[in-house]
Design an enzyme around this catalytic site. Structure first.
Site, PDB file in Angstrom:
ATOM      1  N   GLY A   3       0.810  -1.220   0.000  1.00  0.00           N
ATOM      2  CA  GLY A   3       0.000   0.000   0.000  1.00  0.00           C
ATOM      3  C   GLY A   3       0.839   1.263   0.000  1.00  0.00           C
ATOM      4  O   GLY A   3       0.412   2.310   0.482  1.00  0.00           O
ATOM      5  N   THR A  48       1.561   3.272  -2.328  1.00  0.00           N
ATOM      6  CA  THR A  48       1.052   4.381  -3.151  1.00  0.00           C
ATOM      7  C   THR A  48      -0.147   5.083  -2.519  1.00  0.00           C
ATOM      8  O   THR A  48      -0.642   6.071  -3.051  1.00  0.00           O
ATOM      9  CB  THR A  48       0.651   3.890  -4.561  1.00  0.00           C
ATOM     10  OG1 THR A  48      -0.356   2.885  -4.426  1.00  0.00           O
ATOM     11  CG2 THR A  48       1.841   3.328  -5.306  1.00  0.00           C
ATOM     12  N   GLN A  88      -2.317   6.943   0.872  1.00  0.00           N
ATOM     13  CA  GLN A  88      -2.054   8.066   1.777  1.00  0.00           C
ATOM     14  C   GLN A  88      -1.004   7.703   2.832  1.00  0.00           C
ATOM     15  O   GLN A  88       0.040   8.352   2.945  1.00  0.00           O
ATOM     16  CB  GLN A  88      -3.354   8.477   2.486  1.00  0.00           C
ATOM     17  CG  GLN A  88      -3.137   9.457   3.633  1.00  0.00           C
ATOM     18  CD  GLN A  88      -4.393   9.730   4.442  1.00  0.00           C
ATOM     19  OE1 GLN A  88      -4.988  10.779   4.295  1.00  0.00           O
ATOM     20  NE2 GLN A  88      -4.794   8.800   5.302  1.00  0.00           N
ATOM     21  N   ASP A 121       0.848  -8.378  -5.374  1.00  0.00           N
ATOM     22  CA  ASP A 121      -0.558  -8.282  -4.989  1.00  0.00           C
ATOM     23  C   ASP A 121      -0.778  -9.145  -3.754  1.00  0.00           C
ATOM     24  O   ASP A 121      -0.225 -10.244  -3.650  1.00  0.00           O
ATOM     25  CB  ASP A 121      -1.450  -8.778  -6.140  1.00  0.00           C
ATOM     26  CG  ASP A 121      -2.878  -8.295  -6.002  1.00  0.00           C
ATOM     27  OD1 ASP A 121      -3.551  -8.747  -5.053  1.00  0.00           O
ATOM     28  OD2 ASP A 121      -3.323  -7.475  -6.824  1.00  0.00           O
ATOM     29  N   TYR A 150     -14.002  -9.787  -2.301  1.00  0.00           N
ATOM     30  CA  TYR A 150     -12.690  -9.213  -2.633  1.00  0.00           C
ATOM     31  C   TYR A 150     -12.057  -8.570  -1.394  1.00  0.00           C
ATOM     32  O   TYR A 150     -10.857  -8.736  -1.137  1.00  0.00           O
ATOM     33  CB  TYR A 150     -12.845  -8.182  -3.750  1.00  0.00           C
ATOM     34  CG  TYR A 150     -11.570  -7.438  -4.076  1.00  0.00           C
ATOM     35  CD1 TYR A 150     -10.534  -8.063  -4.774  1.00  0.00           C
ATOM     36  CD2 TYR A 150     -11.387  -6.118  -3.668  1.00  0.00           C
ATOM     37  CE1 TYR A 150      -9.361  -7.388  -5.066  1.00  0.00           C
ATOM     38  CE2 TYR A 150     -10.218  -5.439  -3.950  1.00  0.00           C
ATOM     39  CZ  TYR A 150      -9.208  -6.072  -4.648  1.00  0.00           C
ATOM     40  OH  TYR A 150      -8.043  -5.398  -4.924  1.00  0.00           O
ATOM     41  N   THR A 183      -7.828  -1.138  12.418  1.00  0.00           N
ATOM     42  CA  THR A 183      -8.751  -0.025  12.197  1.00  0.00           C
ATOM     43  C   THR A 183      -9.767   0.122  13.318  1.00  0.00           C
ATOM     44  O   THR A 183     -10.174  -0.873  13.933  1.00  0.00           O
ATOM     45  CB  THR A 183      -9.509  -0.233  10.864  1.00  0.00           C
ATOM     46  OG1 THR A 183     -10.583   0.710  10.767  1.00  0.00           O
ATOM     47  CG2 THR A 183     -10.122  -1.627  10.790  1.00  0.00           C
ATOM     48  N   GLU A 223     -12.714   0.640  12.791  1.00  0.00           N
ATOM     49  CA  GLU A 223     -13.945   0.004  12.316  1.00  0.00           C
ATOM     50  C   GLU A 223     -14.168  -1.361  12.974  1.00  0.00           C
ATOM     51  O   GLU A 223     -15.262  -1.913  12.898  1.00  0.00           O
ATOM     52  CB  GLU A 223     -13.925  -0.143  10.789  1.00  0.00           C
ATOM     53  CG  GLU A 223     -14.118   1.165  10.039  1.00  0.00           C
ATOM     54  CD  GLU A 223     -15.547   1.708  10.127  1.00  0.00           C
ATOM     55  OE1 GLU A 223     -16.490   0.902  10.234  1.00  0.00           O
ATOM     56  OE2 GLU A 223     -15.708   2.941  10.087  1.00  0.00           O
ATOM     57  N   TYR A 271     -15.702  -4.816   5.470  1.00  0.00           N
ATOM     58  CA  TYR A 271     -14.349  -4.299   5.716  1.00  0.00           C
ATOM     59  C   TYR A 271     -13.933  -4.565   7.155  1.00  0.00           C
ATOM     60  O   TYR A 271     -12.848  -5.097   7.421  1.00  0.00           O
ATOM     61  CB  TYR A 271     -14.311  -2.802   5.411  1.00  0.00           C
ATOM     62  CG  TYR A 271     -13.041  -2.109   5.869  1.00  0.00           C
ATOM     63  CD1 TYR A 271     -11.845  -2.286   5.178  1.00  0.00           C
ATOM     64  CD2 TYR A 271     -13.041  -1.287   6.997  1.00  0.00           C
ATOM     65  CE1 TYR A 271     -10.682  -1.660   5.598  1.00  0.00           C
ATOM     66  CE2 TYR A 271     -11.881  -0.658   7.423  1.00  0.00           C
ATOM     67  CZ  TYR A 271     -10.707  -0.844   6.724  1.00  0.00           C
ATOM     68  OH  TYR A 271      -9.553  -0.227   7.148  1.00  0.00           O
TER      69      TYR A 271
END
Length: 372
Positions: A30, A32, A34, A86, A123, A155, A157, A179
């Site tokens: 990750g 690329t 923020q 990936d 996914y 997270t 979340e 998520y």
């Protein structure tokens, strides 16, 4: 112009003077995004050799790290290399980890949009949940259990339908989205590898963190971009979902430092990273407009509510039910006292400063490139 991942030359002296220095090699998934871009900057400044995993795509999305990738000479020491890979491909992860032999791995790669996870549930589970397991298994396969430290981007979340206020490391989890559920699996598989194999692996339970580099489909960036466009006369009105959702918002730059500090700690432990302050989406809107000299007053209720400019009478904000989630998370507030005590970490950027920085950056961006 897009260019393939390749090694960048380094200004670091690789002669005898470096012998005896401990290897500082970081691998970031990750990179690329923020957080990945701020973390890459942070680690390069600390003299790390930084490797990033990027997904193959027709539009090579390295915009957030372009300034690092093109000009490594700006750093006193350290270099950067990008690798195609990936989180859904175990073979490539083993290959990259075996080649790089990192001393620290930061797993920031994810399908990270909560609303989109309802549409891409399988996914999201594959990348965010099983992808974490693939990385951990790759560490084991490459025989690096005793030499690598692993950071997992967890997270707030996870708390979802909150069981206590504020939320801390011991608060029970109750995720309210695919998520959150995928990240819950990732959280526990990290704990399992730590306990089963004695891997130095930690979960950073980060509450919402924003910046001018935030993705355009996240609510804070949608607000700052839209307000900038209104200021420049490029837009008159935009729509949002739940205006009363309350979040603990910090600056991404502060939070990547916390990631690094967790891996410098003597023992692998999980930490909540947050500001402890709560603000609503409505407040974010009001503050954003204040920075362009407009006062927003609210009229109506629920989906009929609008935000009107007090000075001009124009409606700038409407509510659209399509932006609501099937199961909402109404309130998140973190207690980062453990991180303050054990890591000596605390947030530096205040809410008002964060909003101002995002609006100002988007005014400049939209002025030079309205279609960005």
């Amino acid at each position: 112009m897009a260019h393939a991942p390749a090694s960048c030359p380094s200004s670091r002296n690789s002669g005898d003077g470096d012998k005896g220095k401990p290897r500082k090699v970081a691998l970031i998934t990750g990179i690329t995004g923020q957080d990945g871009s701020y973390l890459a900057e942070f680690l390069l400044e600390k003299g790390y050799e930084v490797h990033g995993i990027v997904r193959r795509s027709s539009s090579f999305n390295t915009g957030r790290i372009e300034h690092l990738y093109k000009n490594p000479q700006a750093h006193i020491e350290g270099n950067m290399k990008l690798h195609y890979g990936d989180l859904t491909d175990s073979t490539c992860l083993v290959k990259i980890i075996n080649e790089v032999k990192p001393t620290e791995i930061y797993n920031l790669g994810a399908q990270s949009h909560v609303k989109i996870s309802f549409d891409l549930a399988e996914y999201t589970a594959d990348v965010d949940g099983v992808g974490t397991l693939r990385l951990l298994d790759a560490i084991k396969t490459c025989g690096l259990i005793n030499s690598v430290k692993f950071y997992q981007a967890s997270t707030s979340e996870l708390y979802g339908k909150v069981q206590e206020i504020p939320q801390k490391e011991t608060t029970p989890f109750y995720p309210r989205s695919p998520y959150g559920a995928a990240k819950l699996y990732a959280y526990w598989i990290v704990v399992n590898f730590r306990e089963a194999y004695n891997l130095f692996a930690v979960n950073g339970i980060l509450f919402n963190h924003e910046s001018p580099r935030r993705g355009a489909n996240f609510v804070t960036r949608k607000i700052s971009r839209s307000v900038a466009k209104i200021y420049l006369g490029q837009l008159e009105c935009f729509s949002l979902g739940n205006l009363d959702a309350k979040r603990d918002w910090g600056h991404a730059k502060d939070y990547v430092e916390a990631m690094w500090l967790m891996l410098q700690n003597d023992e692998p432990e999980d930490f909540v990273i947050a500001t402890g302050e709560v603000h609503s989406v409505r407040e974010f809107v009001e503050k954003s407009f204040m920075h362009i000299g407009k006062t927003i007053v609210w009229e109506g209720k629920n989906e009929n509510e609008v935000g009107r400019c007090k000075e001009t009478g124009k409606i700038h904000v409407t509510v659209d039910l399509k932006y609501y989630r099937p199961t909402e998370v109404d309130f998140l507030q973190g207690d980062c006292s453990k991180a303050q005590q054990k890591l000596n970490w605390k947030p530096r950027v205040a809410f008002d400063e964060l909003v101002r920085e995002m609006v100002q950056a988007d005014v400049e961006l939209m002025r030079t490139n309205p279609n960005a």
